[in-house]
Design a protein around this motif. Structure first.
Motif, short mmCIF file in Angstrom:
data_model
loop_
_atom_site.label_atom_id
_atom_site.label_comp_id
_atom_site.label_asym_id
_atom_site.label_seq_id
_atom_site.Cartn_x
_atom_site.Cartn_y
_atom_site.Cartn_z
N CYS A 1 1.06 -1.33 0.07
CA CYS A 1 0.05 0.13 0.01
C CYS A 1 0.98 1.14 -0.01
CB CYS A 1 -0.88 -0.03 1.38
SG CYS A 1 -2.25 -1.19 1.22
N ALA A 2 1.98 1.32 0.78
CA ALA A 2 2.80 2.37 0.75
C ALA A 2 3.42 2.76 -0.49
CB ALA A 2 3.86 2.15 2.04
N LEU A 3 3.87 1.88 -1.12
CA LEU A 3 4.36 1.58 -2.52
C LEU A 3 3.51 2.30 -3.42
CD1 LEU A 3 6.73 -1.13 -2.39
CD2 LEU A 3 7.58 1.10 -2.40
N ARG A 4 2.36 1.69 -3.43
CA ARG A 4 1.47 2.16 -4.44
C ARG A 4 0.85 3.44 -4.21
NH1 ARG A 4 -0.80 3.52 -7.97
NH2 ARG A 4 -2.49 2.84 -9.14
N LEU A 5 0.67 3.98 -3.24
CA LEU A 5 0.32 5.46 -2.77
C LEU A 5 1.07 6.31 -3.03
CD1 LEU A 5 -1.80 5.03 0.62
CD2 LEU A 5 -2.52 5.14 -1.72
N ALA A 6 2.60 5.88 -2.87
CA ALA A 6 3.54 6.71 -3.40
C ALA A 6 3.77 6.80 -4.81
CB ALA A 6 4.99 6.49 -2.50
N ALA A 7 3.54 5.61 -5.38
CA ALA A 7 3.68 5.87 -7.02
C ALA A 7 2.58 6.59 -7.29
CB ALA A 7 3.27 4.38 -7.47
N ALA A 8 1.39 6.77 -6.86
CA ALA A 8 0.22 7.65 -7.19
C ALA A 8 0.58 9.15 -6.84
CB ALA A 8 -1.11 7.23 -6.56
N GLY A 9 1.56 9.41 -6.12
CA GLY A 9 2.07 10.71 -5.94
C GLY A 9 1.90 11.35 -4.32
N ALA A 10 1.47 10.16 -3.53
CA ALA A 10 1.26 10.63 -2.31
C ALA A 10 2.58 11.05 -1.20
CB ALA A 10 0.24 9.70 -1.43
N GLU A 11 2.44 11.85 -0.45
CA GLU A 11 3.72 11.83 0.59
C GLU A 11 3.21 10.89 1.90
OE1 GLU A 11 4.31 15.78 2.32
OE2 GLU A 11 4.16 16.51 0.19
N VAL A 12 3.85 9.75 1.75
CA VAL A 12 3.44 8.60 2.64
C VAL A 12 4.18 8.61 3.91
CG1 VAL A 12 3.45 6.07 2.86
CG2 VAL A 12 2.97 7.12 0.67
N ARG A 13 3.50 8.47 4.91
CA ARG A 13 4.36 8.43 6.08
C ARG A 13 4.13 6.95 6.46
NH1 ARG A 13 1.26 12.58 9.99
NH2 ARG A 13 1.46 14.46 8.61
N ALA A 14 5.22 6.08 6.55
CA ALA A 14 5.20 4.71 6.70
C ALA A 14 5.66 4.40 8.18
CB ALA A 14 6.06 3.79 5.75
N LEU A 15 4.69 3.63 8.94
CA LEU A 15 4.75 3.64 10.45
C LEU A 15 4.91 2.14 10.77
CD1 LEU A 15 2.64 5.70 12.71
CD2 LEU A 15 3.31 3.16 13.16
N ASP A 16 5.70 1.63 11.52
CA ASP A 16 5.82 0.10 11.90
C ASP A 16 6.74 0.25 13.03
OD1 ASP A 16 4.92 -2.74 9.82
OD2 ASP A 16 6.47 -2.89 11.73
#
Ligand code: NAD
Length: 267
Positions: free
Chosen positions: A36-51
């Motif tokens: 999901c993080a990679l797909r949303l970033a590929a769509a141009g989003a600024e992704v905050r990935a938390l884990d």
């Protein structure tokens, strides 16, 4: 009179442009969250990935280099509920994905493990939604996607905590949909069947013990028994549905649950 020309693929295609949007994905170090993080970033989003898995997050950051959007990582254990709530401030898109599984009969299920599963998979999503809503309401736009499961709709033996948490998440998601609607905020559950991720690989041994089967028969005789399409889903298939639900085109889809289960719930 000649027949009208059918629309070409371009006229029907949906563009997933999330440029200018900030998206928080929990459990982003592996499996579905990573996709999901990679797909949303590929769509141009600024992704905050938390884990809580710092190594997995570092690998994600390397993989995300060169995408249209960005991936910024943060190591956080979601059992720290106050930290989870503040981490969600200022996000336009929230993907509640982090999860864990333990397969045991109820009488052998450790109460502390039950508590942890409910904390990470139900209470943390509540706190993350709570932290995200003020910014979403201020902008008049927001997307909450809760990664539920077929187990948000159906039960399976030996998964009491997981099934209870996912059923709770379904209720939380519907309530957020009702409250968010006047503010342009949608809330949806995505309900995968079994997906090829570490969470599934780790439970093969536990399922074998609980069902009294050899491990190599668990996939076909337990996990895929109810599915019409008898294969595991890929994390990218789930991520594609999530990206669509985050897009402007999905503004009327709220308060519902989208099954990606190969026909499991058709029974
Ligand atoms: P996974 O184990 O590959 O990934 C889950 C991630 O959550 C991991 O990176 C883990 O470190 C993180 N996480 C767990 N506890 C955490 C905590 N306390 N704080 C921060 N991060 C934490 O699992 P997955 O299969 O990708 O599952 C992702 C979601 O999809 C879960 O909610 C799961 O219930 C759901 N789901 C999975 C399947 C499947 O078959 N794999 C099917 C239906 C639903």
């Amino acid at each position: 009179m000649s027949a009208p020309t059918p629309p070409g693929p371009h006229d029907l295609s949906v563009s997933l442009d999330l440029g200018g949007r900030t998206a928080l994905v929990t459990g982003a170090a592996g499996g579905i969250g990573r996709a999901c993080a990679l797909r949303l970033a590929a769509a141009g989003a600024e992704v905050r990935a938390l884990d809580r898995d710092a190594d997995g997050l570092a690998a994600l950051a390397r993989r995300a280099e060169g995408l249209r959007g960005t991936v910024e990582t943060r190591t956080l254990d979601l059992t720290d509920l106050d930290a989870a709530e503040s981490a969600a401030a200022g996000t336009d898109v929230l993907v509640n994905n982090a999860g864990l599984q333990l397969v045991r009969p109820i009488q052998e299920f450790p109460p502390q493990a039950f508590h942890t599963v409910l904390t990470v998979m139900l209470e943390a999503p509540f706190r993350l939604i709570r932290g995200a809503l003020p910014h979403m309401y201020a902008r008049g736009w927001g997307r909450i996607v809760n990664i539920s499961s077929v187990h948000g709709i159906r039960a399976s033996a030996y998964k009491s905590a997981y099934v209870a948490a996912k059923h709770g998440l379904e209720g939380l998601s519907k309530t957020a949909a009702l409250e968010g609607a006047p503010h342009g905020v949608t809330s949806v559950c995505v309900n995968p069947g079994y997906v090829r991720t570490p969470l599934v690989e780790r439970q093969l041994a536990d399922q074998a013990a609980a069902h009294g089967l050899p491990e190599d028969r668990v996939l076909s005789e337990v996990m895929l028994r109810e599915a019409a399409i008898r294969r595991l889903a890929e994390p990218e298939e789930v991520a594609e549905a999530v990206a669509y639900l985050c897009s402007p085109h999905a503004s009327f889809i709220t308060g519902t649950s989208v099954a990606l289960d190969g026909g499991w719930t058709a029974h």
